[in-house]
Design a protein around this motif. Structure first.
Motif, PDB file in Angstrom:
ATOM      1  N   PHE A  65       1.244  -1.456  -0.047  1.00  0.00           N
ATOM      2  CA  PHE A  65       0.124  -0.246  -0.683  1.00  0.00           C
ATOM      3  C   PHE A  65       0.917   1.084   0.090  1.00  0.00           C
ATOM      4  CE2 PHE A  65      -2.065   3.347   2.994  1.00  0.00           C
ATOM      5  CZ  PHE A  65      -2.820   4.166   1.946  1.00  0.00           C
ATOM      6  N   LYS A 113      -8.055   0.340   2.790  1.00  0.00           N
ATOM      7  CA  LYS A 113      -7.227   0.233   3.076  1.00  0.00           C
ATOM      8  C   LYS A 113      -5.943   0.385   4.029  1.00  0.00           C
ATOM      9  CE  LYS A 113      -6.834   0.204  -1.781  1.00  0.00           C
ATOM     10  NZ  LYS A 113      -7.663   0.318  -2.142  1.00  0.00           N
ATOM     11  N   HIS A 117      -5.411  -2.779   6.508  1.00  0.00           N
ATOM     12  CA  HIS A 117      -3.338  -3.420   7.010  1.00  0.00           C
ATOM     13  C   HIS A 117      -3.488  -3.328   8.796  1.00  0.00           C
ATOM     14  CE1 HIS A 117       0.527  -2.421   8.002  1.00  0.00           C
ATOM     15  NE2 HIS A 117      -0.062  -1.042   8.531  1.00  0.00           N
TER      16      HIS A 117
END
Lengths: 392, 162
Positions: A65, A113, A117
């Motif tokens: 990412f 995102k 994570h």
């Protein structure tokens, strides 16, 4: 009704109390006793495997990412803010609305995102923590294994659901605001909650009865170099992160908050005066401020999380079936990566992309060390399951 | 299980539950409204500027700043309570490896518990009364207490004989 099975008594590792119940088992660091704390596909083994895998997976996702999405997303958000400023200059309120719609979508993309994570790595931390407390969870081995599976399934599905929210939206959903991905994420969250309630119930059973010490063999008493360095190094990392956070809050937080409103006001003044150069400069200033805040928060949170990870991994070391030199290498690599990533994230504003690249390498070092340890645990399990005497 | 270990593990679980309940309450009853207000203020500021209502635009930016000030602190309070609780639970498992006597280990545990309660409480007070000196002082004292406790744990782990 018995809620747990009597713990297995490893050779020389436990003794019977006067009432015949098993008393506290504090295994010494001998292969047979360590083996007794790690039964084949028991809850603890599942949680250790799953926990390390979730953390490594979450970190790998975070690294990908950071390299492929984060900076590009920031650039696009800046462009959308610039478009909003241009719409202000053109006295075009509907253009402002469109630009903010785009900013909202970009923030959702970035936010989901980051959440995927964070939730994946945090589920891994919790799995390792649950592995530590298994001796005090007074439930049958079958129930403990079921709860461990439930937790790990939730730990995988929750970040997956969060990740998909941005892409699935509300397509084919029976609800107007909640999409299928959100339903998946919420259901996975419910699985985690059920598993945690089950573990708490087991803990409650244990401490309420007070009939036995541990309901299964406790973690081995390990006094190795690896455990000591991981414990001291991990706590030091947490302390450094805490000090950095205090320094940031004391010296920069209020200044940044004042700067943010000042920059936004300047942006609007420039745009309304049709001075697009000034507005553009304000957009750039706003982006720089957001970057400064983001690197400070990221450095603070990552160094503390790596510290916690090091402390948790210190308890797994007896199950890492590697020779002492390799164990030391993985521990050193983990701690080095844990300091390199946050330090170079902080330096990103001064050194630019080179620093970002070094930070990513730091993250990769932690991932490699984790995988190295996971391989060691897998080797240990293989030896253990292969037969008696093989676990030496 | 030693007294220090019990204090850290049960204190940590209690603090985590408290932090989660606080977070749940905030998420259910305050957060969505706050986020709507924050996004709405920013969009309103730009729309007002597009209509050349600059005074209203600046008022909306000020409202955005004030809402964001609260939001950041509320999220920080919730996450720091839970984060410190997690740290307490993990250290509760490891505290017996700290190379000090039982009495000192218990005091370290107690100090960590007090600091973990007081530090986020100070941040919460900052949100309730903007700019109040006592709120910042509470947060600073709490943070200092946690720092001292953590430094003692580091020394204790490092002192341990291999």
């Amino acid at each position: 009704m018995a809620v747990w099975e009597p713990p297995p008594i490893p050779p020389g590792g436990g003794q019977r109390g006067s009432a015949g119940s098993a008393v506290r088992i504090a295994p010494k660091d001998t292969p047979a006793n360590i083996a007794a704390t790690f039964p084949a596909m028991g809850a603890r083994r599942l949680l250790v495997f799953g926990g390390i895998a979730l953390i490594a997976g979450g970190m790998l996702f975070g690294d990908i990412f950071a390299v492929f999405v984060l900076h590009q997303n920031g650039g696009q958000t800046g462009e959308a803010l610039l478009a909003a400023s241009r719409a202000v200059a053109a006295q075009h309120p509907s253009g402002v609305k469109d630009a903010f719609g785009q900013i909202g979508s970009l923030l959702e993309d970035r936010g989901t995102k980051i959440d995927a994570h964070v939730h994946m790595t945090d589920a891994g931390y919790l799995a390792l923590l649950l592995a530590l407390i298994q001796p005090y969870v007074a439930l049958s081995a079958g129930r403990k294994k079921f709860l461990a599976k439930l937790f790990l399934i939730g730990g995988v599905l929750l970040p997956l659901g969060i990740f998909l929210i941005h892409y699935v939206g509300v397509a084919y959903s029976p609800f107007s605001v909640i999409g299928w991905a959100s339903i998946l994420a919420d259901s996975a969250g419910a699985l985690l909650i059920i598993a945690l309630i089950g573990e708490l119930w087991g803990l409650w059973n244990h401490f309420r009865s007070m009939r036995v010490g541990a309901v299964e063999a406790e973690l081995p008493e390990d006094r190795s170099w690896e455990r000591r360095i991981l414990l001291a190094g991990g706590t030091l990392l947490v302390l450094l992160g805490f000090l950095h956070g205090a320094w940031y809050a004391g010296t920069m937080l209020y200044e940044h908050e004042a700067m943010e409103t000042r920059i936004l006001n300047t942006m609007l003044d420039g745009a309304s005066a049709n001075n697009l150069t000034a507005a553009g400069r304000s957009v750039a200033d706003y982006g720089a401020l957001q970057a400064e805040k983001a690197v400070n928060i990221a450095a603070h949170s990552h160094i503390i999380e790596f510290g916690l990870l090091a402390i948790l991994l210190s308890f797994v070391q007896p199950y890492v079936f590697l020779d002492a030199e390799w164990k030391r290498r993985w521990v050193t690599l983990l701690l080095a990566g844990s300091i390199i990533l946050p330090v170079f994230v902080l330096l990103e504003l001064k050194l630019g992309l080179v620093s970002g690249g070094i930070a990513d390498i730091g993250g990769l070092m932690v991932i490699v060390a984790l995988i190295g340890m996971l391989v060691g645990v897998l080797r240990y399990s293989g030896r253990l399951d292969a037969g008696p005497g093989a676990s030496a | 299980m030693s007294a220090a270990s019990k204090l850290l593990i049960f204190g940590g679980i209690a603090l985590a539950v408290f932090g989660m309940l606080y977070g749940l309450h905030y998420a259910l009853f305050v957060e969505h409204q706050t986020l709507d207000r924050m996004g709405g203020s920013l969009a309103t500021a730009f729309t007002n500027a597009a209509d050349r209502h600059m005074s209203e635009a600046h008022t909306a930016i000020a409202a955005y700043g004030a809402t964001r000030y609260d939001y950041v602190r509320q999220v920080d309070v919730h996450s720091h309570w839970i984060g410190l609780a997690m740290l307490m639970i993990v250290l509760g498992v490891a505290i017996d490896h700290v190379a000090f006597g039982d009495r000192i280990r218990f005091w370290i545990a107690l100090t960590l518990l007090v600091g973990s309660l007081v530090f986020p409480l100070g941040v919460l007070l900052q949100s309730e009364s903007h700019g109040a000196a006592f709120a910042s002082a509470t947060a600073i004292v709490g943070a200092a207490i946690v720092t001292v406790a953590l430094a003692a744990v580091v020394v204790g782990f490092a002192r341990q004989s291999g």
